[in-house]
Write a protein that holds these residues in place. Structure first.
Motif, PDB file in Angstrom:
ATOM      1  N   VAL A  60       0.810  -1.223  -0.010  1.00 18.09           N
ATOM      2  CA  VAL A  60      -0.125  -0.102   0.075  1.00 18.09           C
ATOM      3  C   VAL A  60       0.727   1.153   0.116  1.00 18.09           C
ATOM      4  CG1 VAL A  60      -1.606   1.429   1.403  1.00 18.09           C
ATOM      5  CG2 VAL A  60      -2.051  -1.016   1.099  1.00 18.09           C
ATOM      6  N   ARG A  61       0.521   2.277  -0.887  1.00 16.42           N
ATOM      7  CA  ARG A  61       1.364   3.405  -0.808  1.00 16.42           C
ATOM      8  C   ARG A  61       0.379   4.433  -0.310  1.00 16.42           C
ATOM      9  NH1 ARG A  61       1.532   8.082  -4.115  1.00 16.42           N
ATOM     10  NH2 ARG A  61       0.384   7.093  -6.065  1.00 16.42           N
ATOM     11  N   PRO A  62       0.841   5.380   0.757  1.00 18.32           N
ATOM     12  CA  PRO A  62      -0.011   6.256   1.239  1.00 18.32           C
ATOM     13  C   PRO A  62      -0.051   7.577   0.226  1.00 18.32           C
ATOM     14  CG  PRO A  62       1.613   5.938   2.681  1.00 18.32           C
ATOM     15  CD  PRO A  62       2.133   5.109   1.443  1.00 18.32           C
ATOM     16  N   PRO A  63      -1.378   8.398   0.135  1.00 20.22           N
ATOM     17  CA  PRO A  63      -1.389   9.367  -0.666  1.00 20.22           C
ATOM     18  C   PRO A  63      -0.091  10.248  -0.886  1.00 20.22           C
ATOM     19  CG  PRO A  63      -3.187   9.297   0.763  1.00 20.22           C
ATOM     20  CD  PRO A  63      -2.222   8.373   1.118  1.00 20.22           C
ATOM     21  N   ALA A  64       0.292  10.878  -1.857  1.00 17.75           N
ATOM     22  CA  ALA A  64       1.237  11.909  -2.175  1.00 17.75           C
ATOM     23  C   ALA A  64       0.662  13.075  -1.466  1.00 17.75           C
ATOM     24  CB  ALA A  64       1.674  12.049  -3.472  1.00 17.75           C
ATOM     25  N   LEU A  65       1.698  13.889  -1.116  1.00 13.72           N
ATOM     26  CA  LEU A  65       1.322  15.075  -0.371  1.00 13.72           C
ATOM     27  C   LEU A  65       0.619  16.097  -1.164  1.00 13.72           C
ATOM     28  CD1 LEU A  65       4.338  15.803   1.945  1.00 13.72           C
ATOM     29  CD2 LEU A  65       2.118  14.873   2.483  1.00 13.72           C
ATOM     30  N   ASN A  66       1.043  16.373  -2.614  1.00 13.37           N
ATOM     31  CA  ASN A  66       0.542  17.106  -3.527  1.00 13.37           C
ATOM     32  C   ASN A  66       0.154  18.653  -2.842  1.00 13.37           C
ATOM     33  OD1 ASN A  66       0.888  15.266  -5.663  1.00 13.37           O
ATOM     34  ND2 ASN A  66      -1.004  14.287  -5.335  1.00 13.37           N
ATOM     35  N   THR A  67      -1.041  18.761  -2.877  1.00  8.13           N
ATOM     36  CA  THR A  67      -1.614  19.949  -2.138  1.00  8.13           C
ATOM     37  C   THR A  67      -2.165  19.953  -0.819  1.00  8.13           C
ATOM     38  OG1 THR A  67      -3.711  19.735  -3.463  1.00  8.13           O
ATOM     39  CG2 THR A  67      -2.249  21.157  -4.338  1.00  8.13           C
ATOM     40  N   HIS A  68      -1.654  19.008  -0.212  1.00 12.01           N
ATOM     41  CA  HIS A  68      -2.011  18.545   1.376  1.00 12.01           C
ATOM     42  C   HIS A  68      -1.681  20.077   2.076  1.00 12.01           C
ATOM     43  CE1 HIS A  68      -1.902  17.438   5.384  1.00 12.01           C
ATOM     44  NE2 HIS A  68      -2.104  16.153   4.986  1.00 12.01           N
ATOM     45  N   PRO A  69      -2.893  20.442   2.767  1.00  5.10           N
ATOM     46  CA  PRO A  69      -2.857  21.861   3.571  1.00  5.10           C
ATOM     47  C   PRO A  69      -1.862  22.155   4.486  1.00  5.10           C
ATOM     48  CG  PRO A  69      -5.100  20.799   3.638  1.00  5.10           C
ATOM     49  CD  PRO A  69      -4.040  19.793   3.257  1.00  5.10           C
ATOM     50  N   ARG A  70      -1.143  20.990   5.186  1.00  5.06           N
ATOM     51  CA  ARG A  70       0.007  20.935   5.754  1.00  5.06           C
ATOM     52  C   ARG A  70       1.533  21.140   5.049  1.00  5.06           C
ATOM     53  NH1 ARG A  70      -1.078  19.717  11.250  1.00  5.06           N
ATOM     54  NH2 ARG A  70       0.909  20.627  11.680  1.00  5.06           N
ATOM     55  N   LEU A  71       1.298  20.830   3.900  1.00  6.81           N
ATOM     56  CA  LEU A  71       2.347  21.051   3.012  1.00  6.81           C
ATOM     57  C   LEU A  71       2.529  22.393   2.613  1.00  6.81           C
ATOM     58  CD1 LEU A  71       4.979  19.963   1.356  1.00  6.81           C
ATOM     59  CD2 LEU A  71       3.262  19.627  -0.543  1.00  6.81           C
ATOM     60  N   ILE A  72       1.183  23.012   2.038  1.00  5.80           N
ATOM     61  CA  ILE A  72       1.367  24.378   1.731  1.00  5.80           C
ATOM     62  C   ILE A  72       1.769  25.127   2.927  1.00  5.80           C
ATOM     63  CG2 ILE A  72      -0.098  25.850   0.898  1.00  5.80           C
ATOM     64  CD1 ILE A  72       0.588  23.665  -0.871  1.00  5.80           C
ATOM     65  N   ALA A  73       1.090  24.862   4.160  1.00  5.43           N
ATOM     66  CA  ALA A  73       1.732  25.774   5.346  1.00  5.43           C
ATOM     67  C   ALA A  73       3.164  25.567   5.583  1.00  5.43           C
ATOM     68  CB  ALA A  73       0.936  24.977   6.539  1.00  5.43           C
ATOM     69  N   ALA A  74       3.858  24.568   5.297  1.00  4.43           N
ATOM     70  CA  ALA A  74       5.234  24.301   5.384  1.00  4.43           C
ATOM     71  C   ALA A  74       5.916  25.107   4.465  1.00  4.43           C
ATOM     72  CB  ALA A  74       5.681  22.876   5.063  1.00  4.43           C
ATOM     73  N   LEU A  75       5.578  25.183   3.185  1.00  2.00           N
ATOM     74  CA  LEU A  75       6.047  26.111   2.211  1.00  2.00           C
ATOM     75  C   LEU A  75       5.807  27.547   2.677  1.00  2.00           C
ATOM     76  CD1 LEU A  75       4.830  24.366  -0.900  1.00  2.00           C
ATOM     77  CD2 LEU A  75       6.983  24.122   0.232  1.00  2.00           C
ATOM     78  N   ALA A  76       4.748  28.155   3.231  1.00  2.00           N
ATOM     79  CA  ALA A  76       4.365  29.180   3.670  1.00  2.00           C
ATOM     80  C   ALA A  76       5.180  29.658   4.754  1.00  2.00           C
ATOM     81  CB  ALA A  76       2.962  29.445   4.147  1.00  2.00           C
ATOM     82  N   ALA A  77       5.513  28.788   5.749  1.00  2.00           N
ATOM     83  CA  ALA A  77       6.372  29.244   6.848  1.00  2.00           C
ATOM     84  C   ALA A  77       8.117  29.327   6.468  1.00  2.00           C
ATOM     85  CB  ALA A  77       6.010  27.816   7.763  1.00  2.00           C
ATOM     86  N   LEU A  78       8.401  28.422   5.527  1.00  2.00           N
ATOM     87  CA  LEU A  78       9.512  28.757   4.762  1.00  2.00           C
ATOM     88  C   LEU A  78       9.880  30.075   4.234  1.00  2.00           C
ATOM     89  CD1 LEU A  78      10.033  24.991   3.494  1.00  2.00           C
ATOM     90  CD2 LEU A  78      11.443  26.178   5.235  1.00  2.00           C
ATOM     91  N   VAL A  79       8.666  30.420   3.460  1.00  3.44           N
ATOM     92  CA  VAL A  79       8.860  32.043   2.849  1.00  3.44           C
ATOM     93  C   VAL A  79       8.775  32.837   3.856  1.00  3.44           C
ATOM     94  CG1 VAL A  79       7.571  33.388   1.493  1.00  3.44           C
ATOM     95  CG2 VAL A  79       7.840  31.189   0.707  1.00  3.44           C
ATOM     96  N   LYS A  80       7.875  32.924   4.906  1.00  2.00           N
ATOM     97  CA  LYS A  80       7.778  34.129   5.794  1.00  2.00           C
ATOM     98  C   LYS A  80       9.044  34.010   6.806  1.00  2.00           C
ATOM     99  CE  LYS A  80       2.848  33.861   5.776  1.00  2.00           C
ATOM    100  NZ  LYS A  80       1.534  33.535   6.722  1.00  2.00           N
ATOM    101  N   LYS A  81       9.787  32.761   6.921  1.00  2.00           N
ATOM    102  CA  LYS A  81      10.868  32.782   7.877  1.00  2.00           C
ATOM    103  C   LYS A  81      12.105  33.724   7.242  1.00  2.00           C
ATOM    104  CE  LYS A  81      14.106  29.644  10.111  1.00  2.00           C
ATOM    105  NZ  LYS A  81      14.232  28.029  10.257  1.00  2.00           N
ATOM    106  N   GLU A  82      12.084  34.183   5.827  1.00  2.00           N
ATOM    107  CA  GLU A  82      13.142  34.867   5.275  1.00  2.00           C
ATOM    108  C   GLU A  82      12.838  36.302   5.455  1.00  2.00           C
ATOM    109  OE1 GLU A  82      15.722  33.902   3.240  1.00  2.00           O
ATOM    110  OE2 GLU A  82      15.090  32.033   4.197  1.00  2.00           O
ATOM    111  N   GLY A  83      11.671  36.590   6.094  1.00  2.00           N
ATOM    112  CA  GLY A  83      11.567  37.932   6.620  1.00  2.00           C
ATOM    113  C   GLY A  83      11.232  38.998   5.614  1.00  2.00           C
ATOM    114  N   PHE A  84      11.007  38.861   4.438  1.00  7.71           N
ATOM    115  CA  PHE A  84      10.981  39.745   3.339  1.00  7.71           C
ATOM    116  C   PHE A  84       9.866  41.219   3.795  1.00  7.71           C
ATOM    117  CE2 PHE A  84      12.052  36.354   0.394  1.00  7.71           C
ATOM    118  CZ  PHE A  84      13.019  37.025  -0.232  1.00  7.71           C
ATOM    119  N   THR A  85      10.309  42.131   3.349  1.00  8.04           N
ATOM    120  CA  THR A  85       9.532  43.414   3.439  1.00  8.04           C
ATOM    121  C   THR A  85       9.224  44.190   2.147  1.00  8.04           C
ATOM    122  OG1 THR A  85      11.631  44.878   3.848  1.00  8.04           O
ATOM    123  CG2 THR A  85      10.594  43.813   5.877  1.00  8.04           C
TER     124      THR A  85
END
Length: 336
Positions: A305-330
């Protein structure tokens, strides 16, 4: 350069893939001409010649694999969907699912071996007046064959724009908490198929030549850090193997087929196979695992059995957003 502007551009880096069967051969040609991941012959001028021969030999088998998954790779489509979801979250439109025209962030993809290529993406950012860029690889684990090659490709494209863009990049994110949470959720979801039956958890990572690791590539260490984070969350250990070998060099082992054979020899009947180095469905998950390894496991008496790929999983998108925000752009608007 002043690191402020009206909009921030996020470049999602991925490998790309042929979207129809006619594109398989030129895609493979782009891949095998990349000396950063595979050196064909001692001299750069030999690369194109040898690559052409390899591609002609491999193309029929590759076309058949893409035919089995619908006639092309879904990677560009899924990456674009991830980009739209990320832009919506960053711009405060979590429910709308689209990129607001006046949003602070603009998100686009740049593919290493197929379209949209880095130069195409940069042209779109420049036309939109975006001056601040953040490169965010859709590979959580750094390897020179994936993130390294994609970043180098983007840097070469940036050089054509002189100093128009200010630029930052993220190299790896193997222990990002939301990423680990998303993986944990899909693993637990996949395990429900077995009910109360025992199963063996197996992590299948894309393989890499051993010589890369010996030269200091951190890929294997990053994979192990992700697995350690998952084991702490799940409360159970798993086994690691490697898929997608090609060529006569020494690869990381055991291979996924070897692992399945070992497990069958130990009497294992149920396997939850997690494609640990892939966050999106593409030919390695949809054909190599779902078709080839599933058939091998069935012949060995194993229910795979293979679990579903993350694709657009909300927690994955939250991870990407957190990585962007951590850069502290203004932006200029942040100071008005």
């Amino acid at each position: 350069m002043n690191d402020k502007g009206s909009k921030i551009g996020v470049v999602l880096l991925n490998m790309g893939g042929p979207e129809n069967l006619d594109e398989v051969e030129p895609f493979l040609r782009n891949l095998f001409n990349d000396r950063e991941i595979i050196r064909l012959g001692p001299f750069p001028w030999l690369q194109k010649l040898i690559a052409g021969r390899i591609v002609k030999k491999r193309a029929p088998k590759s076309r058949e694999a893409y035919r089995r998954i619908g006639g092309g790779s879904p990677l560009a489509r899924i990456s674009a969907e991830q980009g739209r979801a990320l832009a919506a979250l960053l711009n405060g439109d979590e429910d709308g699912g689209h990129e607001a025209a006046d949003g602070k962030y603009m998100v686009r993809c740049a593919m290493r071996y197929w379209h949209p290529r880095a130069d195409e993406t940069l042209a779109e950012f420049r036309q939109a007046g975006v001056r601040q860029l953040l490169a965010l690889p859709l590979y959580p684990h750094f390897s020179r064959a994936t993130t390294g090659s994609s970043l180098n490709d983007l840097r070469r494209a940036l050089a054509a724009h002189d100093d128009f863009f200010s630029y930052r990049e993220i190299n790896a994110w193997p222990e990002q908490p939301d990423y680990l949470a998303a993986l944990s959720e899909t693993i637990e979801q996949g395990a429900t198929v077995f009910g109360t039956e025992e199963y063996t958890l197996v992590y299948s990572a894309h393989s890499l030549p051993v010589s890369f690791i010996q030269a200091g590539d951190p890929y294997l260490e990053h994979i192990k850090r992700t697995i350690a984070g998952l084991e702490a969350r799940l409360g159970r250990a798993g086994e690691l193997c490697f898929q997608s070998r090609s060529g006569p060099v020494r690869w990381l082992s055991p291979s996924t087929p070897e692992m399945l054979e070992q497990l069958a020899g130990r009497g294992v009947k149920n396997v939850l196979l997690v494609p640990i180095s892939f966050i999106s469905d593409h030919v390695e998950t949809l054909d190599e695992i779902d078709h080839q390894y599933h058939e091998l496991a069935h012949n060995l008496g194993i229910r795979l059995v293979r679990p579903p790929a993350l694709n657009t999983h909300p927690r994955l998108i939250a991870a990407l957003a957190a990585l962007v925000k951590k850069e502290g752009f203004t932006t200029d608007r942040d100071h008005t």
